[in-house]
Design a protein around this motif. Structure first.
Motif, mmCIF file in Angstrom:
data_model
loop_
_atom_site.group_PDB
_atom_site.id
_atom_site.type_symbol
_atom_site.label_atom_id
_atom_site.label_comp_id
_atom_site.label_asym_id
_atom_site.label_seq_id
_atom_site.Cartn_x
_atom_site.Cartn_y
_atom_site.Cartn_z
ATOM 1 N N SER A 159 -3.997 -1.486 -18.925
ATOM 2 C CA SER A 159 -3.262 -0.643 -18.109
ATOM 3 C C SER A 159 -2.701 -1.287 -16.896
ATOM 4 O O SER A 159 -3.371 -2.277 -16.213
ATOM 5 C CB SER A 159 -4.377 0.616 -17.627
ATOM 6 N N GLY A 160 -1.843 -0.567 -16.364
ATOM 7 C CA GLY A 160 -1.332 -0.839 -15.080
ATOM 8 C C GLY A 160 -0.845 0.534 -14.313
ATOM 9 O O GLY A 160 -0.488 1.484 -14.819
ATOM 10 N N VAL A 161 -0.793 0.379 -13.009
ATOM 11 C CA VAL A 161 -0.266 1.709 -12.068
ATOM 12 C C VAL A 161 1.351 1.363 -11.587
ATOM 13 O O VAL A 161 1.683 0.404 -11.433
ATOM 14 C CB VAL A 161 -1.095 1.730 -10.742
ATOM 15 N N GLN A 162 2.060 2.343 -12.056
ATOM 16 C CA GLN A 162 3.360 2.358 -11.720
ATOM 17 C C GLN A 162 3.439 3.397 -10.625
ATOM 18 O O GLN A 162 3.112 4.613 -10.568
ATOM 19 C CB GLN A 162 4.272 3.014 -13.047
ATOM 20 N N VAL A 163 4.358 2.829 -9.430
ATOM 21 C CA VAL A 163 4.616 3.665 -8.200
ATOM 22 C C VAL A 163 5.770 2.891 -7.640
ATOM 23 O O VAL A 163 6.099 1.720 -7.695
ATOM 24 C CB VAL A 163 3.471 3.691 -7.512
ATOM 25 N N HIS A 164 6.790 3.826 -7.427
ATOM 26 C CA HIS A 164 8.249 3.374 -6.802
ATOM 27 C C HIS A 164 8.728 2.185 -7.751
ATOM 28 O O HIS A 164 9.405 1.140 -7.247
ATOM 29 C CB HIS A 164 7.733 2.461 -5.485
ATOM 30 N N GLY A 165 8.793 2.400 -8.994
ATOM 31 C CA GLY A 165 9.544 1.740 -10.046
ATOM 32 C C GLY A 165 9.009 0.273 -10.240
ATOM 33 O O GLY A 165 9.593 -0.715 -10.830
ATOM 34 N N VAL A 166 7.857 0.042 -9.786
ATOM 35 C CA VAL A 166 7.063 -1.124 -10.016
ATOM 36 C C VAL A 166 5.560 -0.854 -10.493
ATOM 37 O O VAL A 166 4.894 0.007 -10.264
ATOM 38 C CB VAL A 166 6.754 -2.063 -8.533
ATOM 39 N N TYR A 190 2.000 -2.453 -11.315
ATOM 40 C CA TYR A 190 0.901 -3.449 -10.981
ATOM 41 C C TYR A 190 -0.277 -3.517 -11.837
ATOM 42 O O TYR A 190 -0.702 -2.379 -12.381
ATOM 43 C CB TYR A 190 0.361 -2.959 -9.320
ATOM 44 N N GLY A 191 -0.546 -4.837 -12.242
ATOM 45 C CA GLY A 191 -1.791 -4.839 -13.079
ATOM 46 C C GLY A 191 -2.757 -5.773 -12.531
ATOM 47 O O GLY A 191 -2.484 -6.507 -11.734
ATOM 48 N N PHE A 192 -3.737 -5.882 -13.124
ATOM 49 C CA PHE A 192 -4.705 -6.924 -12.922
ATOM 50 C C PHE A 192 -5.192 -7.878 -14.139
ATOM 51 O O PHE A 192 -5.377 -7.047 -15.132
ATOM 52 C CB PHE A 192 -5.922 -6.505 -12.301
ATOM 53 N N GLY A 193 -5.230 -9.137 -13.990
ATOM 54 C CA GLY A 193 -5.540 -10.205 -15.263
ATOM 55 C C GLY A 193 -6.438 -11.199 -14.547
ATOM 56 O O GLY A 193 -6.267 -11.523 -13.419
ATOM 57 N N ALA A 194 -6.844 -12.079 -15.584
ATOM 58 C CA ALA A 194 -7.953 -13.204 -15.505
ATOM 59 C C ALA A 194 -7.148 -14.337 -15.516
ATOM 60 O O ALA A 194 -5.887 -14.598 -16.110
ATOM 61 C CB ALA A 194 -8.711 -13.262 -16.535
ATOM 62 N N HIS A 195 -7.685 -15.102 -14.530
ATOM 63 C CA HIS A 195 -7.329 -16.684 -14.607
ATOM 64 C C HIS A 195 -8.430 -17.397 -13.659
ATOM 65 O O HIS A 195 -9.150 -16.723 -13.341
ATOM 66 C CB HIS A 195 -5.750 -16.875 -13.838
ATOM 67 N N GLU A 196 -8.263 -18.717 -13.731
ATOM 68 C CA GLU A 196 -9.456 -19.454 -13.416
ATOM 69 C C GLU A 196 -9.388 -19.987 -11.890
ATOM 70 O O GLU A 196 -10.266 -20.519 -11.259
ATOM 71 C CB GLU A 196 -9.318 -20.817 -13.932
ATOM 72 N N GLN A 197 -8.210 -19.375 -10.789
ATOM 73 C CA GLN A 197 -8.197 -19.578 -9.643
ATOM 74 C C GLN A 197 -8.885 -18.358 -8.914
ATOM 75 O O GLN A 197 -8.874 -17.251 -9.188
ATOM 76 C CB GLN A 197 -6.712 -19.759 -9.262
ATOM 77 N N PRO A 198 -9.225 -18.822 -7.474
ATOM 78 C CA PRO A 198 -9.576 -17.955 -6.519
ATOM 79 C C PRO A 198 -8.352 -17.160 -5.804
ATOM 80 O O PRO A 198 -8.884 -16.743 -4.815
ATOM 81 C CB PRO A 198 -10.528 -18.701 -5.641
ATOM 82 N N THR A 199 -7.268 -17.109 -6.560
ATOM 83 C CA THR A 199 -6.605 -16.155 -5.821
ATOM 84 C C THR A 199 -6.047 -15.009 -6.677
ATOM 85 O O THR A 199 -6.682 -14.878 -7.643
ATOM 86 C CB THR A 199 -5.006 -17.279 -6.040
ATOM 87 N N THR A 200 -5.258 -14.130 -6.360
ATOM 88 C CA THR A 200 -5.084 -12.705 -6.619
ATOM 89 C C THR A 200 -4.761 -12.990 -8.176
ATOM 90 O O THR A 200 -4.078 -13.701 -8.564
ATOM 91 C CB THR A 200 -4.020 -12.056 -5.959
ATOM 92 N N GLY A 201 -5.280 -11.800 -8.775
ATOM 93 C CA GLY A 201 -5.141 -11.654 -10.204
ATOM 94 C C GLY A 201 -4.121 -10.331 -10.218
ATOM 95 O O GLY A 201 -3.872 -9.804 -11.350
ATOM 96 N N ILE A 202 -3.757 -9.716 -9.331
ATOM 97 C CA ILE A 202 -2.845 -8.679 -9.283
ATOM 98 C C ILE A 202 -1.410 -9.102 -9.533
ATOM 99 O O ILE A 202 -0.980 -10.269 -9.094
ATOM 100 C CB ILE A 202 -3.099 -7.992 -8.162
ATOM 101 N N PHE A 203 -0.736 -8.398 -10.552
ATOM 102 C CA PHE A 203 0.845 -8.862 -10.636
ATOM 103 C C PHE A 203 1.645 -7.686 -10.837
ATOM 104 O O PHE A 203 1.141 -6.522 -10.954
ATOM 105 C CB PHE A 203 0.653 -9.780 -11.714
ATOM 106 N N GLU A 204 3.001 -7.993 -10.587
ATOM 107 C CA GLU A 204 3.872 -7.042 -10.907
ATOM 108 C C GLU A 204 4.690 -7.127 -12.222
ATOM 109 O O GLU A 204 4.965 -8.317 -12.468
ATOM 110 C CB GLU A 204 4.710 -7.138 -9.949
ATOM 111 N N VAL A 205 5.143 -5.972 -12.764
ATOM 112 C CA VAL A 205 5.845 -6.114 -14.009
ATOM 113 C C VAL A 205 6.871 -4.864 -13.962
ATOM 114 O O VAL A 205 6.544 -4.131 -13.336
ATOM 115 C CB VAL A 205 5.018 -6.238 -15.328
ATOM 116 N N GLU A 206 7.793 -4.980 -14.977
ATOM 117 C CA GLU A 206 8.608 -4.191 -15.190
ATOM 118 C C GLU A 206 8.100 -2.887 -15.672
ATOM 119 O O GLU A 206 7.213 -3.080 -16.734
ATOM 120 C CB GLU A 206 9.712 -4.362 -16.005
ATOM 121 N N PRO A 207 8.065 -1.722 -15.357
ATOM 122 C CA PRO A 207 7.202 -0.487 -15.894
ATOM 123 C C PRO A 207 7.435 -0.506 -17.475
ATOM 124 O O PRO A 207 8.451 -0.595 -18.035
ATOM 125 C CB PRO A 207 7.854 0.622 -15.250
#
Length: 148
Positions: A43-50, A52-69
């Motif tokens: 799932s992802g949250v859509q607000v203001h035409g964007v 936002y989702g959260f996904g896994a990777h191996e780095q200690p940086t954000t897993g939050i990303f933006e996609v087209e709704p």
């Protein structure tokens, strides 16, 4: 103002900007499992035409990303659900997501205890005061019971 909104998580809010939960199937089996209250979902949250989702990777940086709704790569869109409304503007939402990124690094993702649906629930609670529907993350809750 952002601190006040972040700290109040359960109070219902009446705003002017709709906040949607976009739900995706992770597997074709969901076509059958959905009707009995099961399934594996992203799932992802859509607000203001964007979205936002959260996904896994191996780095200690954000897993939050933006996609087209409704177009998250790798998943099949199922449905969009209006969760509530917020009064935060686009810049305020962006600042909120950047602050939330500190808690949601890609290397903290866990399928059962901290997945995309947990992220969306946190975002929806903070933006609207309302949680996501329980069925969206039901398998993770069942899995968590098995870990205990």
């Amino acid at each position: 103002m952002l601190c006040k909104i972040v700290s109040v998580t359960r109070k219902k809010r009446d705003g002017s900007v709709p906040v949607y939960l976009n739900v995706y199937d992770l597997t074709p089996i969901n076509g059958y499992a959905y009707w009995v209250g099961l399934g594996v979902y992203h799932s992802g949250v859509q607000v203001h035409g964007v979205e936002y989702g959260f996904g896994a990777h191996e780095q200690p940086t954000t897993g939050i990303f933006e996609v087209e709704p409704k177009h998250c790569p790798g998943f099949t869109f199922r449905k969009s659900i209006l969760i509530g409304r917020t009064d935060l503007g686009p810049k305020e939402v962006r600042i909120f997501m950047e602050k939330l990124a500190e808690q949601y690094s890609g290397n903290t993702y866990h399928l059962i205890t901290k997945n995309c649906n947990h992220f969306c629930n946190d975002v929806c609670l903070k933006l609207t005061g309302k949680p996501i529907p329980r069925w969206v993350n039901r398998l993770a809750r069942l899995g968590k019971r098995g870990l205990q």
